[in-house]
Design a protein around this motif. Structure first.
Motif, PDB file in Angstrom:
ATOM      1  N   ALA A 101      47.837  37.993  34.076  1.00  0.00           N
ATOM      2  CA  ALA A 101      47.704  37.734  35.510  1.00  0.00           C
ATOM      3  C   ALA A 101      46.903  38.810  36.237  1.00  0.00           C
ATOM      4  CB  ALA A 101      49.094  37.621  36.134  1.00  0.00           C
ATOM      5  N   CYS A 102      46.704  39.961  35.607  1.00  0.00           N
ATOM      6  CA  CYS A 102      45.942  41.037  36.270  1.00  0.00           C
ATOM      7  C   CYS A 102      44.445  40.739  36.285  1.00  0.00           C
ATOM      8  CB  CYS A 102      46.202  42.385  35.603  1.00  0.00           C
ATOM      9  SG  CYS A 102      45.821  42.435  33.834  1.00  0.00           S
ATOM     10  N   TYR A 103      44.032  39.653  35.611  1.00  0.00           N
ATOM     11  CA  TYR A 103      42.624  39.264  35.609  1.00  0.00           C
ATOM     12  C   TYR A 103      42.424  37.912  36.266  1.00  0.00           C
ATOM     13  CZ  TYR A 103      42.563  42.689  31.799  1.00  0.00           C
ATOM     14  OH  TYR A 103      42.719  43.816  31.038  1.00  0.00           O
ATOM     15  N   ASN A 104      41.285  37.780  36.901  1.00  0.00           N
ATOM     16  CA  ASN A 104      40.855  36.468  37.386  1.00  0.00           C
ATOM     17  C   ASN A 104      39.594  36.126  36.610  1.00  0.00           C
ATOM     18  OD1 ASN A 104      40.720  34.161  39.333  1.00  0.00           O
ATOM     19  ND2 ASN A 104      38.770  35.135  39.841  1.00  0.00           N
ATOM     20  N   ILE A 105      39.604  35.019  35.917  1.00  0.00           N
ATOM     21  CA  ILE A 105      38.442  34.640  35.127  1.00  0.00           C
ATOM     22  C   ILE A 105      37.894  33.321  35.652  1.00  0.00           C
ATOM     23  CG2 ILE A 105      39.884  33.518  33.361  1.00  0.00           C
ATOM     24  CD1 ILE A 105      37.722  34.433  31.308  1.00  0.00           C
TER      25      ILE A 105
END
Length: 208
Positions: free
Chosen positions: A169-173
Motif C-alpha cells: 500500500a505504500c506504493y501507487n502504481i
C-alpha cells in the motif's frame, strides 16, 4: 550486492531457513518435512538460541541480497535514530532500497534481477537515472524505467506473471504498470515473509 545464487543454491537456502524468500526468485516448491536438510536430517539435534537468531537474521541477508557487512552498517545507522525503535527504521530502510522497490512493484522476478536492471541504468527516480541498488527511495519519489528498461524481458515477464501477489500500500502504481510512486514509507508489516523481529534485535544487541 551479494553474489547471485543458482536455482539449486536458492532452493537449499530456503530449505535450510524453512520458508520461501520471495527476493530469491522462484526456486521450486518447498516440501514440509519434520527434519532438517540432508539425506535423513537429524530429528534429535537441538538448535541453540544463537542458531535460531542467526537463522532469522539470514532471512534479511538472503531476501534483500545483502552482505553481512552491509546489514551491520544498516543496523548501526538505524540505532542512531532516536525517534522510533531501531528495528522499525531498519526494515523501512531495507524496503526502501531501489532494487527492492523495483522488485515490489513487480518489475523484476527477483532481487538479483532488480539489481541488474538498476546497474544497467534502466531505472529512473524522478526522471533521473539511478544505477545504485542501495539508493534509498523517499516518500513522494516517482519510479520509472528507461526505454530499454520497458523493453527488458525481465520487466515484460514480471508484469505478465507477477512474483508477488500484491503491491504494498505504500506504493501507487499506474494502470499501465509503467510508473510507481512511493506515497508512504514502508512498514514492518510490508515484509513479504514470516519474520521474528525480536530475534534479530537480540542477535545485534551488541552492535552500536
Amino acid at each position: 550486492m551479494a553474489k547471485a545464487t543458482t536455482g539449486k543454491a536458492r532452493f537449499k537456502i530456503q530449505r535450510a531457513l524453512g520458508l520461501e524468500l520471495p527476493g530469491l526468485g522462484k526456486a521450486g516448491a518447498l516440501e514440509r518435512r519434520p527434519y532438517g536438510p540432508g539425506v535423513h536430517g537429524n530429528r534429535r539435534k537441538k538448535i541453540s538460541d544463537y542458531a535460531v537468531r542467526l537463522k532469522e537474521k539470514q532471512k534479511l541477508v538472503y531476501h534483500y541480497g545483502l552482505r553481512e557487512k552491509q546489514l551491520v552498517s544498516y543496523v548501526k545507522q538505524a540505532k542512531k535514530n532516536q525517534t522510533k525503535p531501531w528495528m522499525e527504521t531498519l526494515l523501512s530502510t531495507l524496503e526502501s532500497r531501489l532494487n527492492n522497490v523495483i522488485f515490489r512493484l513487480n518489475w523484476a522476478p527477483s532481487m538479483a534481477a532488480a539489481s541488474q536492471m538498476v546497474a544497467h541504468g534502466q531505472v529512473q527516480v524522478n526522471g533521473k537515472k539511478v544505477d545504485k541498488s542501495s539508493f534509498i527511495v523517499k516518500k513522494g519519489d516517482v519510479i520509472t524505467l528507461s526505454d530499454k528498461g520497458y523493453a527488458n524481458q525481465l520487466y515484460k515477464s514480471s508484469v505478465e506473471s507477477p512474483r508477488m501477489a500484491t503491491v504494498p500500500a505504500c506504493y501507487n502504481i499506474e494502470a499501465d504498470k509503467k510508473k510507481g510512486t512511493m506515497i508512504d514509507l514502508p512498514l514492518p508489516s510490508d515484509i513479504p515473509f514470516e519474520f521474528e523481529q525480536q530475534l534479530v534485535i537480540e542477535y545485534y544487541w551488541k552492535v552500536k
